[in-house]
Design a protein around this motif. Structure first.
Motif, PDB file in Angstrom:
ATOM      1  N   VAL A  55      19.671 -14.798 -30.817  1.00  0.00           N
ATOM      2  CA  VAL A  55      19.713 -15.162 -32.201  1.00  0.00           C
ATOM      3  C   VAL A  55      20.077 -16.659 -32.511  1.00  0.00           C
ATOM      4  N   ASP A  99      13.827 -13.634 -34.476  1.00  0.00           N
ATOM      5  CA  ASP A  99      15.225 -13.517 -34.028  1.00  0.00           C
ATOM      6  C   ASP A  99      16.093 -14.706 -34.419  1.00  0.00           C
ATOM      7  N   LYS A 107      18.216 -10.049 -34.983  1.00  0.00           N
ATOM      8  CA  LYS A 107      17.282  -9.526 -34.037  1.00  0.00           C
ATOM      9  C   LYS A 107      16.056  -8.732 -34.802  1.00  0.00           C
TER      10      LYS A 107
END
Length: 711
Positions: A426, A467, A471
């Motif tokens: 991320v 992301d 996510k």
């Protein structure tokens, strides 16, 4: 589209704000970049009010100050209206019809060029005749018609008429020529091209390569020999068309309205999709955020093919019933006279317009104002507003309740501008004071969070990242670097990627590189933006892998005038033996950008475009020093009369004699044989000659308002 809104405050002084004027005026870039930068709500008290003595009676354009709204309240109000219009399947023509019913005989549009005034009833009738005419010619909802003309009332009536029929307008940048113009017409799949008579020569250049089935219609003065074969004169055809409202097409709030072309990140101009809900919310956020009123009068001198002029400006007329004064092109010398003549209370600007005004002699109309700014872009979902006058900020987002408006600054690699991700994949959010790229979470079901993108699906993929917040999500990549402080105020820093901003336009380096390489026998070319003192944005520079002596630079400059719009032509040239590339054959520009055009650093041959001579000349130490000292006035001149989004139509061309004595200096003085330096330092303008008008500036992202003027 960052912006500024200014309201008159006759009795407010900087001391009343508890801040010295030099800390909140032009020196802090409050007015300078329209858009992506600082905002304030303040006035300057001048002892003589700019007139001599005593304070005059309030004029129509001297309005009492109105406090700006809280950003949260504005967002909630617009969200509520968006939900309502979504349920009702409202469209811009439907909202406009409601405006017409409220005040049919009120003046809607004034075209400064001819002083032509249209009431809302007249605008409604003209646009209905457009819809009925196009319907009779076989166009149907979902079809596309291209519009290629300069600012005037008819521009608004034409695209509005198309919208009444459900036809989508492709609004073509009037600076485009040849390949770029052909590309826009082809990719839009337009069935008809409506062009102003002033654009006939540009259409003639590409006529032979256009689809024979494309209908050509000319609006304005009619000269059959000056237009392509098969062109029809539109004006008498519209006069004969019915004026009644056509049947409503099956269109809703999230359906396509029109296309606005943007340089984007790579390649030719891309068509950004503007849906009805986007048009409404862009206009409404500004209207409610800056407490505008239906009786305000807006001075709109921005190109109507851009979202700033056509949505944020004209949208206040169509949706909220305000009168809009349209100017063909920006003129610094006529600016204040126009505003007073038409009793304007709000002015919209982007880019360097305030810098041009600063370089004009002091005017008695420049006394007090109020400023507020906003940030955004035609296709973005992460617009920002500085609704509480934080100096220097282009917007605010709560760090505590960030989920209410899901935008974020994320870390990027300084050299490649790629997103930096953590161990979980991320993106890593920035800390206060840390620069990062602005992103906005995409929620397609929410008209305020959706990303409508471009006609080209490949271009959409480059503006979307996965992301980012968590996510599985998706976010829009703004391409802009901002900084957030500990309170949540955001400040513009720079553009990223393969574009730089110049003359209020995003310049695609890939497109310019392709053109230059073709003109230079397929040599490797790297194009990038470099900073020049005293200017906003970045000037174009091209590094060419070729010996300087092998290129006829005078001929090269002449060819560039036909191949590229003025804002995209490189100001600086650097010739070197070869260009370094990555393992995947991408050009390495980081070092080139850092070295800039300093002959003490760069040992390769350097040249700059001398606008007065119309050719590239050697850039030696003396020329470099002059550029550093005088910035734009040295070599970086405004657009020529026939080019650029704000060029004046009545100025002398390069090489001709200066204007007659007494005519007064103009925006384009540095394009003629003499080159005028600034008339006074920025501090003097800031202290004593600020506008009494309401000033609301809007503009495109990345206009560099965080930089201070050099004076």
């Amino acid at each position: 589209m960052p912006g500024v809104h200014i309201r008159a405050q006759p009795c407010l002084t900087w001391e009343a704000l508890g801040k010295p004027w030099r800390h909140v005026g032009l020196g802090s870039a409050t007015l300078w970049g329209a858009g992506s930068g600082g905002g304030l709500r303040a006035g300057v008290h001048s002892p003589d009010w700019g007139f001599g003595c005593p304070p005059p009676q309030p004029q129509p354009w001297q309005l009492p100050a109105r406090p700006l709204r809280s950003g949260g309240l504005v967002l909630l109000k617009v969200k509520a209206k968006v939900r309502r219009y979504l349920r009702e399947r409202a469209t811009v023509p439907v909202l406009f019809a409601s405006t017409v019913r409220r005040h049919p005989d009120k003046t809607a549009l004034i075209f400064e060029g001819t002083d032509t005034r249209w009431t809302f009833r007249q605008l409604d009738g003209y646009s209905s005749s457009v819809a009925n005419f196009l319907q009779a010619r076989g166009l149907a909802p979902g079809d596309v018609a291209a519009l290629f003309m300069e600012n005037r009332n008819e521009f608004v009536g034409l695209w509005l008429g198309m919208a009444k029929l459900g036809v989508e307008a492709a609004l073509i940048n009037t600076n485009l020529r040849r390949d770029a113009l052909r590309h826009c017409l082809t990719t839009s799949r337009a069935r008809a091209l409506i062009f102003g008579s002033e654009m006939a020569a540009a259409v003639c250049e590409i006529h032979a390569s256009l689809d024979p089935s494309l209908s050509l219609l000319c609006c304005g003065s009619w000269e059959p020999s000056a237009v392509p074969t098969g062109t029809e004169h539109l004006d008498p055809l519209l006069d004969a068309a019915p004026k009644h409202l056509p049947s409503r097409p099956d269109k809703g709030f999230t359906d396509k309205l029109f296309y606005i072309y943007t340089s984007g990140t790579t390649g030719m101009p891309k068509a950004a999709i503007v849906v009805h809900s986007r048009y409404y919310r862009m206009a409404a956020l500004v209207y409610y955020g800056f407490r505008m009123r239906p009786d305000d009068i807006i001075y709109d001198c921005l190109p109507l093919y851009h979202s700033a002029g056509n949505i944020v400006g004209i949208g206040q007329c169509l949706i909220h019933g305000m009168t809009v004064v349209i100017r063909k092109k920006f003129s610094a010398s006529r600016f204040w006279d126009d505003c007073i003549k038409y009793n304007c209370t709000i002015v919209q600007y982007i880019g360097e317009l305030c810098r041009y005004l600063l370089n004009q002699p002091p005017r008695e109309a420049e006394t007090q104002h109020q400023v507020a700014e906003f940030y955004g872009a035609t296709e973005c979902n992460c617009s920002l507003g500085n609704f509480d006058s934080q100096v220097g900020a282009c917007g605010f987002n709560s760090r505590i309740l960030s989920f209410v408006y899901p935008i974020r600054l994320v870390r990027v690699n300084e050299d490649t501008m790629e997103l930096i991700r953590g161990p979980d994949g991320v993106c890593i959010p920035c800390q206060p004071g840390e620069p990062g790229q602005l992103v906005g979470r995409i929620i397609q079901q929410d008209p305020l969070r959706r990303f409508d993108g471009y006609l080209n699906q490949g271009a959409n993929n480059k503006k979307i990242a996965k992301d980012v917040f968590k996510k599985g999500d998706q976010a829009y990549l703004s391409g802009d670097v901002l900084v957030m402080d500990e309170l949540g105020y955001l400040y513009f820093r720079d553009r990223t990627g393969d574009t730089f901003r110049w003359k209020g336009e995003n310049v695609s380096t890939t497109e310019v590189e392709g053109t230059l390489s073709r003109l230079l026998d397929m040599a490797d070319v790297a194009v990038y933006g470099v900073e020049v003192p005293g200017t906003e944005g970045r000037a174009g520079m091209a590094a060419v892998a070729s010996p300087a002596g092998t290129c006829d630079l005078e001929h090269f400059a002449q060819v560039l005038e036909k191949e590229l719009p003025l804002y995209a032509r490189p100001i600086f040239l650097r010739f070197l033996p070869e260009l370094h590339k990555t393992g995947t054959y991408k050009l390495l520009k980081t070092e080139l950008r850092k070295e800039g055009f300093d002959p003490a650093v760069v040992k390769d041959p350097l040249f700059y475009l001398d606008a007065r001579q119309g050719r590239y000349v050697p850039l030696d130490r003396q020329a470099y020093t002059r550029i550093q000292a005088r910035g734009r006035e040295a070599v970086i001149c405004p657009p020529r009369p026939s080019e650029g989004p704000w060029a004046m139509p009545d100025q002398s061309k390069p090489g001709l004699a200066p204007p007659a004595q007494g005519a007064g200096p103009s925006l384009h003085d540095c394009q003629v044989t003499h080159c005028r330096p600034p008339t006074r330092p920025a501090e003097v303008f800031c202290e004593s000659h600020l506008s009494r008008l309401a000033f609301w500036a809007g503009g495109s992202r990345g206009s560099g308002v965080s930089r201070t003027p050099s004076g």
